[in-house]
Design a protein around this motif. Structure first.
Motif, mmCIF file in Angstrom:
data_model
loop_
_atom_site.group_PDB
_atom_site.id
_atom_site.type_symbol
_atom_site.label_atom_id
_atom_site.label_comp_id
_atom_site.label_asym_id
_atom_site.label_seq_id
_atom_site.Cartn_x
_atom_site.Cartn_y
_atom_site.Cartn_z
ATOM 1 N N GLY A 57 0.547 -1.457 -0.371
ATOM 2 C CA GLY A 57 -0.181 -0.284 0.195
ATOM 3 C C GLY A 57 0.841 1.187 0.133
ATOM 4 O O GLY A 57 2.375 1.093 0.127
ATOM 5 N N SER A 58 0.054 2.221 -0.309
ATOM 6 C CA SER A 58 0.894 3.770 -0.339
ATOM 7 C C SER A 58 0.196 4.661 0.500
ATOM 8 O O SER A 58 -1.170 5.058 -0.028
ATOM 9 N N LEU A 59 0.608 5.576 0.993
ATOM 10 C CA LEU A 59 -1.200 6.283 1.781
ATOM 11 C C LEU A 59 0.839 7.887 1.714
ATOM 12 O O LEU A 59 1.538 8.175 1.908
ATOM 13 N N GLU A 60 -0.598 8.740 0.708
ATOM 14 C CA GLU A 60 -0.522 10.201 0.585
ATOM 15 C C GLU A 60 -0.153 10.780 2.250
ATOM 16 O O GLU A 60 -0.987 11.449 2.649
ATOM 17 N N LEU A 61 0.940 12.115 2.359
ATOM 18 C CA LEU A 61 1.160 12.151 3.409
ATOM 19 C C LEU A 61 0.680 13.734 3.538
ATOM 20 O O LEU A 61 -0.329 14.675 4.278
ATOM 21 N N ASP A 64 3.545 16.013 -2.330
ATOM 22 C CA ASP A 64 4.669 15.263 -2.370
ATOM 23 C C ASP A 64 4.921 14.282 -1.754
ATOM 24 O O ASP A 64 5.601 13.660 -3.129
ATOM 25 N N PHE A 65 5.014 13.628 -0.731
ATOM 26 C CA PHE A 65 5.168 12.709 0.208
ATOM 27 C C PHE A 65 4.550 11.277 0.570
ATOM 28 O O PHE A 65 3.446 12.210 0.443
ATOM 29 N N PHE A 66 5.448 10.659 0.656
ATOM 30 C CA PHE A 66 4.236 9.826 0.806
ATOM 31 C C PHE A 66 4.639 7.971 1.282
ATOM 32 O O PHE A 66 6.068 8.224 1.606
ATOM 33 N N ALA A 67 3.655 7.342 2.158
ATOM 34 C CA ALA A 67 4.251 6.516 3.007
ATOM 35 C C ALA A 67 4.366 5.548 1.904
ATOM 36 O O ALA A 67 3.160 4.578 1.622
ATOM 37 N N VAL A 68 4.742 4.454 2.093
ATOM 38 C CA VAL A 68 4.812 2.555 1.300
ATOM 39 C C VAL A 68 5.343 1.597 2.481
ATOM 40 O O VAL A 68 5.813 2.150 3.298
ATOM 41 N N GLY A 69 4.716 0.509 2.302
ATOM 42 C CA GLY A 69 4.070 -0.773 2.964
ATOM 43 C C GLY A 69 4.295 -1.736 2.469
ATOM 44 O O GLY A 69 3.610 -2.078 1.136
ATOM 45 N N SER A 70 5.072 -2.481 2.523
ATOM 46 C CA SER A 70 4.134 -3.994 1.750
ATOM 47 C C SER A 70 4.699 -5.650 2.661
ATOM 48 O O SER A 70 5.747 -5.113 3.411
ATOM 49 N N PHE A 71 4.377 -6.168 2.383
ATOM 50 C CA PHE A 71 4.555 -7.263 3.798
ATOM 51 C C PHE A 71 4.508 -8.955 2.464
ATOM 52 O O PHE A 71 3.019 -9.044 1.785
ATOM 53 N N CYS A 79 12.063 -24.131 0.319
ATOM 54 C CA CYS A 79 12.655 -23.006 0.608
ATOM 55 C C CYS A 79 11.014 -21.540 1.157
ATOM 56 O O CYS A 79 10.231 -22.376 0.904
ATOM 57 N N GLY A 80 11.830 -20.642 1.949
ATOM 58 C CA GLY A 80 10.044 -19.418 2.016
ATOM 59 C C GLY A 80 10.233 -18.597 2.440
ATOM 60 O O GLY A 80 12.093 -18.482 3.498
ATOM 61 N N SER A 81 10.221 -17.704 2.769
ATOM 62 C CA SER A 81 10.522 -16.346 3.275
ATOM 63 C C SER A 81 9.141 -15.070 3.427
ATOM 64 O O SER A 81 7.892 -15.316 2.976
ATOM 65 N N ASP A 82 9.573 -14.530 4.282
ATOM 66 C CA ASP A 82 8.317 -13.219 4.882
ATOM 67 C C ASP A 82 8.984 -11.934 4.457
ATOM 68 O O ASP A 82 10.746 -11.904 5.477
ATOM 69 N N ALA A 83 8.610 -11.589 3.937
ATOM 70 C CA ALA A 83 9.403 -9.892 3.378
ATOM 71 C C ALA A 83 8.430 -8.359 4.158
ATOM 72 O O ALA A 83 7.237 -8.799 3.632
ATOM 73 N N LEU A 84 9.064 -7.552 4.968
ATOM 74 C CA LEU A 84 8.295 -6.620 5.622
ATOM 75 C C LEU A 84 8.714 -5.471 5.557
ATOM 76 O O LEU A 84 10.083 -5.352 5.472
ATOM 77 N N SER A 85 8.872 -4.647 4.350
ATOM 78 C CA SER A 85 9.317 -3.344 4.416
ATOM 79 C C SER A 85 7.566 -2.519 4.954
ATOM 80 O O SER A 85 7.159 -2.242 4.481
ATOM 81 N N ILE A 86 9.340 -1.127 5.206
ATOM 82 C CA ILE A 86 8.372 0.230 4.968
ATOM 83 C C ILE A 86 9.033 1.281 4.801
ATOM 84 O O ILE A 86 10.376 1.513 5.070
#
Length: 187
Positions: A57-61, A64-71, A79-86
């Motif tokens: 997702g993305s959220l306009e702050l 000009d600026f916005f926050a982003v995140g994903s899981f 094999c496998g993995s979890d990935a979290l970003s913000i």
């Protein structure tokens, strides 16, 4: 697995809450959205072909600026993995129906059968409409986790309704490549 489902639920709920709190008028190119994709990823060094779901997702702050995140929760049985970003991003107009953007994010990759790592993601990209219902993007991103991975990706979104799009993305990286299919909703 239960913690992964719980994390995905929290991200979806947060995106919905922030989207409704910060709802803005629909513009042709929105940075207020939530997305769900089925992802197939091929990790070169580990001969691993994993798939699963990614919530982002993305959220306009402000204008000009916005926050982003994903899981992401990906696996293939061995094999496998979890990935979290913000992270945070900046965008500016590039013509009437497109924008240039850059993001800087923190990323944590939790490998199912191995070590985990944390790093940064620096990305630049271009998003824009190529037709009144078709949006395209191209992005170059560098991930510093593990051995590093530089990814050139592209995507397309077909807006079949005012706030809903079907999405398709392809990423070609130095350490991994992926294909994603899903849906996106603008808030």
């Amino acid at each position: 697995m239960k913690s992964s489902i719980k994390k995905m639920g929290i991200l979806i709920a947060a995106a919905g809450l922030f989207g409704s709190v910060n709802a803005m008028a629909n513009s042709p190119l929105s940075y207020n959205y939530g997305a769900l994709q089925f992802v197939n990823q091929d990790v070169d060094d580990y001969d691993c072909n994993q798939d699963g779901l990614r919530v982002s997702g993305s959220l306009e702050l402000n204008s000009d600026f916005f926050a982003v995140g994903s899981f992401s929760d990906l696996s293939d049985g061995r094999c496998g993995s979890d990935a979290l970003s913000i992270g945070i991003g900046y965008h500016t107009l590039f013509g009437a129906d497109s924008s240039l953007y850059g993001t800087l994010s923190a990323e944590n990759i939790d490998v199912d059968y191995g070590d985990s790592d944390t790093g940064l993601i620096a990305a630049v990209g271009l998003r824009g409409f190529i037709d009144h219902k078709v949006e395209a993007k191209v992005q170059l991103a560098h991930h510093t986790a593990f051995d590093g991975n530089t990814v050139l990706s592209g995507g397309i979104a077909y807006w079949f309704a005012n706030r809903f799009a079907a999405t398709a993305d392809v990423g070609l990286g130095t350490e991994s490549s992926e294909i994603g299919l899903g849906v996106r909703m603008n808030f």
